[in-house]
Design a protein around this motif. Sequence first.
Motif, PDB file in Angstrom:
ATOM      1  N   ALA A 132       0.839  -1.207   0.000  1.00 29.08           N
ATOM      2  CA  ALA A 132       0.000   0.000   0.000  1.00 29.08           C
ATOM      3  C   ALA A 132       0.870   1.252   0.000  1.00 29.08           C
ATOM      4  N   LEU A 133       1.896   1.273   0.842  1.00 32.35           N
ATOM      5  CA  LEU A 133       2.784   2.442   0.910  1.00 32.35           C
ATOM      6  C   LEU A 133       3.502   2.643  -0.424  1.00 32.35           C
ATOM      7  N   LYS A 134       3.901   1.526  -1.018  1.00 28.74           N
ATOM      8  CA  LYS A 134       4.573   1.584  -2.331  1.00 28.74           C
ATOM      9  C   LYS A 134       3.629   2.191  -3.366  1.00 28.74           C
ATOM     10  N   ARG A 135       2.381   1.734  -3.345  1.00 29.94           N
ATOM     11  CA  ARG A 135       1.427   2.244  -4.318  1.00 29.94           C
ATOM     12  C   ARG A 135       1.171   3.736  -4.088  1.00 29.94           C
ATOM     13  N   ASN A 136       1.042   4.126  -2.799  1.00 31.19           N
ATOM     14  CA  ASN A 136       0.829   5.535  -2.474  1.00 31.19           C
ATOM     15  C   ASN A 136       1.999   6.392  -2.957  1.00 31.19           C
ATOM     16  N   THR A 137       3.213   5.833  -2.835  1.00 34.10           N
ATOM     17  CA  THR A 137       4.414   6.553  -3.263  1.00 34.10           C
ATOM     18  C   THR A 137       4.422   6.743  -4.777  1.00 34.10           C
ATOM     19  N   GLU A 138       4.046   5.703  -5.493  1.00 34.87           N
ATOM     20  CA  GLU A 138       4.000   5.808  -6.969  1.00 34.87           C
ATOM     21  C   GLU A 138       2.944   6.832  -7.396  1.00 34.87           C
ATOM     22  N   THR A 139       1.801   6.817  -6.699  1.00 30.38           N
ATOM     23  CA  THR A 139       0.729   7.767  -7.001  1.00 30.38           C
ATOM     24  C   THR A 139       1.209   9.200  -6.772  1.00 30.38           C
ATOM     25  N   LEU A 140       1.956   9.399  -5.684  1.00 30.64           N
ATOM     26  CA  LEU A 140       2.483  10.736  -5.396  1.00 30.64           C
ATOM     27  C   LEU A 140       3.462  11.179  -6.478  1.00 30.64           C
TER      28      LEU A 140
ATOM     29  N   THR B 108     -15.067  16.379   2.912  1.00 33.05           N
ATOM     30  CA  THR B 108     -14.838  15.340   3.915  1.00 33.05           C
ATOM     31  C   THR B 108     -15.987  14.331   3.896  1.00 33.05           C
ATOM     32  N   PHE B 109     -17.191  14.847   3.808  1.00 29.35           N
ATOM     33  CA  PHE B 109     -18.404  14.035   3.772  1.00 29.35           C
ATOM     34  C   PHE B 109     -18.332  13.050   2.603  1.00 29.35           C
ATOM     35  N   TYR B 110     -17.968  13.572   1.430  1.00 28.26           N
ATOM     36  CA  TYR B 110     -17.876  12.745   0.220  1.00 28.26           C
ATOM     37  C   TYR B 110     -16.780  11.691   0.354  1.00 28.26           C
ATOM     38  N   ASP B 111     -15.626  12.082   0.870  1.00 26.52           N
ATOM     39  CA  ASP B 111     -14.519  11.137   1.069  1.00 26.52           C
ATOM     40  C   ASP B 111     -14.936  10.001   2.001  1.00 26.52           C
ATOM     41  N   LYS B 112     -15.630  10.342   3.089  1.00 24.68           N
ATOM     42  CA  LYS B 112     -16.009   9.301   4.055  1.00 24.68           C
ATOM     43  C   LYS B 112     -17.060   8.361   3.474  1.00 24.68           C
ATOM     44  N   LEU B 113     -17.907   8.889   2.594  1.00 26.60           N
ATOM     45  CA  LEU B 113     -18.886   8.047   1.910  1.00 26.60           C
ATOM     46  C   LEU B 113     -18.188   7.091   0.958  1.00 26.60           C
ATOM     47  N   THR B 114     -17.322   7.642   0.100  1.00 24.99           N
ATOM     48  CA  THR B 114     -16.689   6.776  -0.894  1.00 24.99           C
ATOM     49  C   THR B 114     -15.729   5.779  -0.253  1.00 24.99           C
ATOM     50  N   ALA B 115     -15.180   6.140   0.898  1.00 27.30           N
ATOM     51  CA  ALA B 115     -14.295   5.207   1.604  1.00 27.30           C
ATOM     52  C   ALA B 115     -15.043   3.928   1.965  1.00 27.30           C
ATOM     53  N   VAL B 116     -16.356   4.017   2.114  1.00 27.42           N
ATOM     54  CA  VAL B 116     -17.175   2.837   2.408  1.00 27.42           C
ATOM     55  C   VAL B 116     -17.727   2.221   1.125  1.00 27.42           C
ATOM     56  N   ILE B 117     -18.458   3.021   0.326  1.00 30.25           N
ATOM     57  CA  ILE B 117     -19.173   2.404  -0.800  1.00 30.25           C
ATOM     58  C   ILE B 117     -18.259   2.028  -1.968  1.00 30.25           C
ATOM     59  N   PHE B 118     -17.103   2.666  -2.077  1.00 33.99           N
ATOM     60  CA  PHE B 118     -16.181   2.318  -3.153  1.00 33.99           C
ATOM     61  C   PHE B 118     -14.910   1.661  -2.607  1.00 33.99           C
ATOM     62  N   TYR B 119     -15.030   1.057  -1.440  1.00 30.52           N
ATOM     63  CA  TYR B 119     -13.856   0.452  -0.792  1.00 30.52           C
ATOM     64  C   TYR B 119     -13.141  -0.500  -1.744  1.00 30.52           C
ATOM     65  N   VAL B 123      -9.248  -0.222  -2.967  1.00 29.41           N
ATOM     66  CA  VAL B 123      -8.290  -1.086  -2.276  1.00 29.41           C
ATOM     67  C   VAL B 123      -8.186  -2.438  -2.993  1.00 29.41           C
ATOM     68  N   PRO B 124      -6.967  -2.775  -3.463  1.00 27.73           N
ATOM     69  CA  PRO B 124      -6.786  -4.056  -4.172  1.00 27.73           C
ATOM     70  C   PRO B 124      -7.155  -5.240  -3.283  1.00 27.73           C
ATOM     71  N   GLY B 126      -5.957  -8.077  -2.307  1.00 26.01           N
ATOM     72  CA  GLY B 126      -5.057  -8.622  -1.281  1.00 26.01           C
ATOM     73  C   GLY B 126      -4.893  -7.728  -0.064  1.00 26.01           C
ATOM     74  N   GLU B 127      -5.372  -6.492  -0.137  1.00 29.23           N
ATOM     75  CA  GLU B 127      -5.143  -5.553   0.966  1.00 29.23           C
ATOM     76  C   GLU B 127      -6.409  -5.261   1.759  1.00 29.23           C
ATOM     77  N   ARG B 128      -7.526  -5.854   1.376  1.00 29.16           N
ATOM     78  CA  ARG B 128      -8.796  -5.512   2.041  1.00 29.16           C
ATOM     79  C   ARG B 128      -8.872  -6.151   3.421  1.00 29.16           C
ATOM     80  N   LEU B 129      -9.346  -5.372   4.394  1.00 28.89           N
ATOM     81  CA  LEU B 129      -9.421  -5.847   5.774  1.00 28.89           C
ATOM     82  C   LEU B 129     -10.765  -5.487   6.384  1.00 28.89           C
ATOM     83  N   ALA B 130     -11.358  -6.456   7.084  1.00 27.90           N
ATOM     84  CA  ALA B 130     -12.639  -6.205   7.749  1.00 27.90           C
ATOM     85  C   ALA B 130     -12.519  -5.072   8.760  1.00 27.90           C
TER      86      ALA B 130
END
Lengths: 226, 226
Positions: A132-140, B108-119, B123-124, B126-130
């Motif tokens: 994730a950090l690597k990807r964030n770095t590439e995005t930056l 901020t409102f929009y970011d917090k919404l998309t952080a949930v509905i577009f998770y 997030v690839p 292999g990196e998704r976490l409950a």
Amino acid sequence: MAQDMTLLWGSGSPPCWRVMIALEEKQLQGYNSVLLSFDKMEHKSQQVLDINPRGQVPSFKHGNVVVNESYAACFYLESRFKSQGTKLIPDGPEEQALMYQRMFEGLSLYDKLGAVIFYDYYVPEGERLESALKRNTETLATELKLWEGYLEKLGSGSYLAGKDFTMTDVVVFPTVATAFRFGLSAGHYPKLGAYHALMKERPSIKASWPPHWLENPKGQDTLKDI
Amino acid sequence: MAKSMTLLWGSGSPPCWRVMIALEEKKLQGYNSRLLSFDKEEIKSQEVFNVNPRGQVPSFKHGDVIVNESYAACFYLESQFKSQGTKLIPGSTEEQALMYQRMFEGLTFYDKLTAVIFYEYYVPEGERLASAVKRRKEALSTELKLWEGFLHKTGSGSNLAGKSFTLADVVVFPTVATLFRFGLSEKRYPRLAEYYALLRERPSVKASWPPHWLENTKGQDTLNDI
């Protein structure tokens, strides 16, 4: 006028710095400046919560008017004090459009920078991932190259949205300065380096430079390889 | 005037919807409206890249002027067409301050919404976490309570920044509509529900309602339990 204003802020916070630059540019020196310590969690104190239910800085009050979001405070100050200090929003449609465009792209730049340099702050220990950090770095890096391109297109000595200093510089310069504080290489990003060097000399920026950066001129090297 | 404008957009994208509401409110119907498909990857086509090096929508052109960030386009349109259509920035500085404040809290409102509905989009696999999803839902829930509070303060039947419809509503309503599309409970958030019901009848909102939401009126239930 400035005596009716209070700014609660923390050293090194780009959003706080934006408002401070705006206050300087609009000749509003003399406001009540309350420097809070992030380390001592003072940004979560009652003093802040009384103005800002989000417990965040910057928190800004002008008489009874409260404007806590940094961009909001900048727009408010320019609107309220249009006739004094530096004119921050140009009149011409093309210049305005570019100013607005870059201001809001500036939010992307700030987010992408934070995703790297504040990774450990945003992501709890158990969830941190190298990938994730690597990807964030590439995005930056991709984002920085875009801005390098924008400055290249405008030509040497320009500001971010053209030949004049505008609101774009007020809101985006703190992000650029933070990138260099965290080790960004002017060798890799010469146009951004030149912009940084130009802006560092501007009175409003010198007056609002983060105090702890003055105390400790050596920053970090997190971004040196980008 | 509108004929020299082109908007590239995707159905259901809140940033695109913001610009469409602004165009309607400023009486700029008749612009060249280019609906692109997210599914068919048309957003990353040359047509978009020609206007927007970020390959994103909304992409907006007015003659030779390009303004691709949604808030930037809204500010630009209000500034350039101040004297026609709805006045989107109030005259009094107190009302303006609240409008700016809510507009930027809206990010901020929009970011917090998309952080949930577009998770899963962000997030690839292999990196998704409950634990991350849980934390994001809690953050969204906290944010929603804040906005319920804001609407409680301005009173029943009000817009976000007071009694008048402003830029704050232009940019934040699409986020609110998306919340309900994704199953937010009207019972738990009665003030947001009232605001939603009020604004969905507004002509500019009806005219720009996402086409695929009309075709398929049943949304998702991702946010049922928030």
